[in-house]
Motif scaffolding. Structure first.
Motif, PDB file in Angstrom:
ATOM      1  N   THR A  61      -6.717  -0.089  -1.417  1.00  0.00           N
ATOM      2  CA  THR A  61      -7.604   0.192  -2.819  1.00  0.00           C
ATOM      3  C   THR A  61      -7.197  -0.459  -3.827  1.00  0.00           C
ATOM      4  N   ASN A  62      -5.708  -0.974  -3.792  1.00  0.00           N
ATOM      5  CA  ASN A  62      -5.052  -1.163  -5.014  1.00  0.00           C
ATOM      6  C   ASN A  62      -4.690  -2.860  -5.107  1.00  0.00           C
ATOM      7  N   THR A  63      -5.120  -3.387  -6.117  1.00  0.00           N
ATOM      8  CA  THR A  63      -4.973  -4.840  -6.186  1.00  0.00           C
ATOM      9  C   THR A  63      -4.087  -5.243  -7.331  1.00  0.00           C
ATOM     10  N   ALA A  64      -3.614  -4.278  -8.191  1.00  0.00           N
ATOM     11  CA  ALA A  64      -2.379  -4.495  -9.215  1.00  0.00           C
ATOM     12  C   ALA A  64      -1.216  -4.782  -8.463  1.00  0.00           C
ATOM     13  N   THR A  65      -0.578  -4.004  -7.800  1.00  0.00           N
ATOM     14  CA  THR A  65       0.692  -4.188  -7.080  1.00  0.00           C
ATOM     15  C   THR A  65       0.288  -3.984  -5.602  1.00  0.00           C
ATOM     16  N   PRO A  66      -0.125  -5.210  -4.945  1.00  0.00           N
ATOM     17  CA  PRO A  66      -0.742  -4.914  -3.542  1.00  0.00           C
ATOM     18  C   PRO A  66       0.637  -4.188  -2.730  1.00  0.00           C
ATOM     19  N   ILE A  67       0.184  -3.310  -1.769  1.00  0.00           N
ATOM     20  CA  ILE A  67       1.254  -2.831  -0.892  1.00  0.00           C
ATOM     21  C   ILE A  67       0.926  -3.318   0.489  1.00  0.00           C
ATOM     22  N   LEU A  68       1.565  -4.139   1.220  1.00  0.00           N
ATOM     23  CA  LEU A  68       1.100  -4.873   2.367  1.00  0.00           C
ATOM     24  C   LEU A  68       2.177  -4.635   3.358  1.00  0.00           C
ATOM     25  N   ASP A 116       7.386  -9.190 -11.739  1.00  0.00           N
ATOM     26  CA  ASP A 116       7.214  -9.780 -10.321  1.00  0.00           C
ATOM     27  C   ASP A 116       6.097  -9.020  -9.450  1.00  0.00           C
ATOM     28  N   LEU A 117       5.741  -7.987 -10.230  1.00  0.00           N
ATOM     29  CA  LEU A 117       4.950  -6.971  -9.282  1.00  0.00           C
ATOM     30  C   LEU A 117       3.296  -6.975  -9.692  1.00  0.00           C
ATOM     31  N   LEU A 145       3.555   3.414 -12.153  1.00  0.00           N
ATOM     32  CA  LEU A 145       3.933   4.545 -11.561  1.00  0.00           C
ATOM     33  C   LEU A 145       5.239   4.272 -10.672  1.00  0.00           C
ATOM     34  N   ALA A 146       6.020   5.155 -10.475  1.00  0.00           N
ATOM     35  CA  ALA A 146       7.420   5.295  -9.807  1.00  0.00           C
ATOM     36  C   ALA A 146       7.570   6.550  -8.837  1.00  0.00           C
ATOM     37  N   SER A 147       8.261   5.771  -7.827  1.00  0.00           N
ATOM     38  CA  SER A 147       8.627   6.977  -6.582  1.00  0.00           C
ATOM     39  C   SER A 147       9.897   6.691  -6.217  1.00  0.00           C
ATOM     40  N   SER A 148      10.738   7.841  -6.705  1.00  0.00           N
ATOM     41  CA  SER A 148      12.189   7.750  -6.732  1.00  0.00           C
ATOM     42  C   SER A 148      12.690   7.761  -5.152  1.00  0.00           C
ATOM     43  N   GLY A 149      12.226   8.658  -4.293  1.00  0.00           N
ATOM     44  CA  GLY A 149      12.571   8.719  -2.894  1.00  0.00           C
ATOM     45  C   GLY A 149      13.806   9.659  -2.995  1.00  0.00           C
ATOM     46  N   SER A 150      14.632   9.539  -1.776  1.00  0.00           N
ATOM     47  CA  SER A 150      16.020  10.468  -1.783  1.00  0.00           C
ATOM     48  C   SER A 150      17.051   9.880  -2.496  1.00  0.00           C
ATOM     49  N   THR A 151      17.005   8.656  -3.047  1.00  0.00           N
ATOM     50  CA  THR A 151      18.278   7.995  -3.676  1.00  0.00           C
ATOM     51  C   THR A 151      18.345   8.320  -5.169  1.00  0.00           C
ATOM     52  N   GLY A 152      17.029   8.615  -5.681  1.00  0.00           N
ATOM     53  CA  GLY A 152      16.919   8.675  -7.120  1.00  0.00           C
ATOM     54  C   GLY A 152      16.928   7.379  -7.970  1.00  0.00           C
ATOM     55  N   VAL A 153      16.763   6.145  -7.043  1.00  0.00           N
ATOM     56  CA  VAL A 153      16.585   4.856  -7.816  1.00  0.00           C
ATOM     57  C   VAL A 153      14.939   4.702  -7.833  1.00  0.00           C
ATOM     58  N   PRO A 154      14.343   4.454  -8.883  1.00  0.00           N
ATOM     59  CA  PRO A 154      12.963   4.557  -8.827  1.00  0.00           C
ATOM     60  C   PRO A 154      12.532   3.230  -8.240  1.00  0.00           C
ATOM     61  N   ALA A 155      11.441   3.286  -7.333  1.00  0.00           N
ATOM     62  CA  ALA A 155      10.672   1.978  -6.859  1.00  0.00           C
ATOM     63  C   ALA A 155       9.321   2.113  -7.661  1.00  0.00           C
ATOM     64  N   THR A 156       8.887   1.254  -8.490  1.00  0.00           N
ATOM     65  CA  THR A 156       7.970   0.973  -9.244  1.00  0.00           C
ATOM     66  C   THR A 156       7.021  -0.012  -9.027  1.00  0.00           C
ATOM     67  N   ILE A 157       5.454   0.658  -8.959  1.00  0.00           N
ATOM     68  CA  ILE A 157       4.572  -0.351  -8.803  1.00  0.00           C
ATOM     69  C   ILE A 157       3.387  -0.124  -9.934  1.00  0.00           C
ATOM     70  N   ALA A 158       2.583  -1.069  -9.956  1.00  0.00           N
ATOM     71  CA  ALA A 158       1.278  -0.777 -10.860  1.00  0.00           C
ATOM     72  C   ALA A 158       0.246  -0.459  -9.886  1.00  0.00           C
ATOM     73  N   ARG A 159      -0.556   0.147 -10.517  1.00  0.00           N
ATOM     74  CA  ARG A 159      -1.818   0.843  -9.698  1.00  0.00           C
ATOM     75  C   ARG A 159      -3.252   0.514 -10.729  1.00  0.00           C
ATOM     76  N   THR A 160      -4.024   0.267 -10.129  1.00  0.00           N
ATOM     77  CA  THR A 160      -5.471   0.031 -11.085  1.00  0.00           C
ATOM     78  C   THR A 160      -5.919   1.495 -11.419  1.00  0.00           C
ATOM     79  N   GLU A 161      -6.662   1.791 -12.570  1.00  0.00           N
ATOM     80  CA  GLU A 161      -7.384   2.874 -12.772  1.00  0.00           C
ATOM     81  C   GLU A 161      -8.303   3.111 -11.789  1.00  0.00           C
TER      82      GLU A 161
END
Length: 437
Positions: free
Chosen positions: A301-308, A92-93, A105-121
């Motif tokens: 800068t990132n088109t893989a998983t856009p962050i809007l 979906d991403l 890539l994953a960013s866990s934040g304060s809860t430890g539950v990962p938020a995953t996104i794709a980034r282009t090289e």
């Protein structure tokens, strides 16, 4: 160890990204705004046509790309939350027809539950190029070669990806994992005696405490770059004592947004990296505010998983309306006033900045380290590492003077304050109370 062909290819990527960053830094504000608008429209259309997560979000909000006629329409674009990323599956991403080289890539934040996104090289090379250009500025055009990088080497972290790219020009022996024992990191730092250190505040704080215990002072270090976490005044004072000749510089970065802002060398403000992101400050309803509000970013800068229009960083700030003495035309924010996840709450429900506590106790003699935890409104747990228990009454008095008598305080002396499981960060203030997404 990279082969000569790999090094040549990586060098080509870095030079291409640096050329782009150098060109963009010379742009006027109108040219930056035009770039932001053009890229925003392209990303929104791409997300609408190809990214299942956004297809659902847009449909639920009744939004279509045609609704973006000018900047006043930006608030029509639905906000993206960390929970949206956490609950999405990888298909979906990312566009089904994606042909770019990507990293997950994953960013866990304060809860430890990962938020995953794709980034282009390409976006990662751009991230590295931006930091390289800033480093050149910090060194006044004469980069320091004797450097040490303390990095989160978890394979899905953005800093691990950056370290991999950095290894093109920096020896592996100068890139250390923050997950190594503090004693080992201290030994390496003493052995290398670096002129430049790049680290996270909590990691370097732990090393500085170790060095202070050993009565060691690192006079050779000239520059310290800190990122990823909020630098509190207590840690700043500690670093100034252990690294007396070092200038401290911070950048505001995230997995989702890359380089968002950097600290001005001439002022306390933070300049927005306007060719990288669109930054908004919004109220609880997602509307623009000139007061204290939530930071919302769009990554350009990132088109893989856009962050809007992403509100998941959890940070609070306010715009700095006055021009900067440095002459930069980039918009700037005042000091980041704390993560919304770390904001405290009274029994009556009022919100209190964590700085109310950190400013009150940071200069108490004999207090080496502390951590504030709130699990219930109006009740605070404070864990301290102090020279003796005689500091406890003084700490309690300082907190009550800052917050008032209505709070219930539970102060505990401990021998160690460790990072949460799976994280390298040791947060100063933790709130486990529910907050808005």
């Amino acid at each position: 160890m990279h082969t000569p062909t790999q090094i040549r290819n990586r060098g080509r990527h870095l030079h291409t990204a640096l050329d782009q960053v150098i060109e963009q830094r010379a742009w006027s504000r109108p040219k930056r705004r035009a770039h932001q608008w053009r890229t925003l429209r392209s990303l929104v259309q791409h997300a609408h046509d190809h990214i299942p997560l956004y297809q659902r979000l847009f449909n639920r909000a009744g939004f279509t790309p045609e609704m973006l006629d000018d900047w006043d329409d930006l608030s029509k674009l639905p906000l993206l939350t960390k929970q949206d990323l956490r609950t999405a599956v990888k298909p979906d991403l990312l566009a089904k027809d994606n042909r770019d080289d990507i990293r997950w890539l994953a960013s866990s934040g304060s809860t430890g539950v990962p938020a995953t996104i794709a980034r282009t090289e390409d976006s990662l090379w751009h991230y590295m190029a931006c930091n390289t250009a800033l480093f050149y500025d910090w060194c006044h055009g004469q980069p320091l070669s004797n450097g040490l990088y303390l990095v989160d080497m978890a394979p899905d972290s953005i800093d691990f990806a950056a370290a991999d790219l950095l290894s093109t020009t920096v020896p592996a022996s100068r890139i250390l994992s923050v997950h190594d024992p503090v004693a080992k990191l201290t030994r390496e730092l003493l052995s290398i005696a670096p002129d430049f250190i790049s680290s996270y505040p909590s990691t370097l704080r732990a090393i500085a405490l170790d060095l202070r215990t050993q009565k060691r002072v690192m006079k050779k270090t000239q520059l310290i770059h800190l990122t990823s976490e909020m630098l509190d005044a207590h840690t700043r004072h500690l670093l100034a004592h252990v690294f007396p000749n070092a200038r401290l510089i911070e950048t505001y970065t995230s997995t989702e947004g890359g380089l968002v802002a950097w600290q001005c060398m001439h002022d306390a403000r933070w300049h927005i990296a306007e060719t990288n992101v669109i930054c908004e400050i919004v109220d609880d309803h997602g509307l623009p505010t000139d007061g204290l509000g939530h930071i919302v970013i769009t990554d350009l800068t990132n088109t893989a998983t856009p962050i809007l229009r992403y509100r998941g960083l959890g940070d609070l700030a306010r715009w700095e309306p006055e021009p900067c003495p440095c002459g930069s035309s980039a918009r700037s924010i005042r000091h980041i006033e704390g993560r919304s996840a770390a904001m405290l709450r009274t029994l009556a429900g009022a919100i209190v900045s964590p700085y109310a506590i950190t400013n009150a106790i940071e200069d108490i003699p004999g207090l080496s380290q502390y951590q504030v935890l709130q699990k219930q409104a109006g009740i605070l747990g404070v864990r301290i590492i102090a020279e003796s228990d005689t500091q406890v009454p003084r700490i309690e008095s300082a907190i009550r003077h800052a917050l008032g008598a209505a709070w219930t305080l539970e102060i505990t002396s401990v021998s160690k304050i460790a990072a949460p499981s799976g994280s390298h960060k040791v947060p100063l203030v933790i709130s486990e109370l529910p907050i808005a997404a």
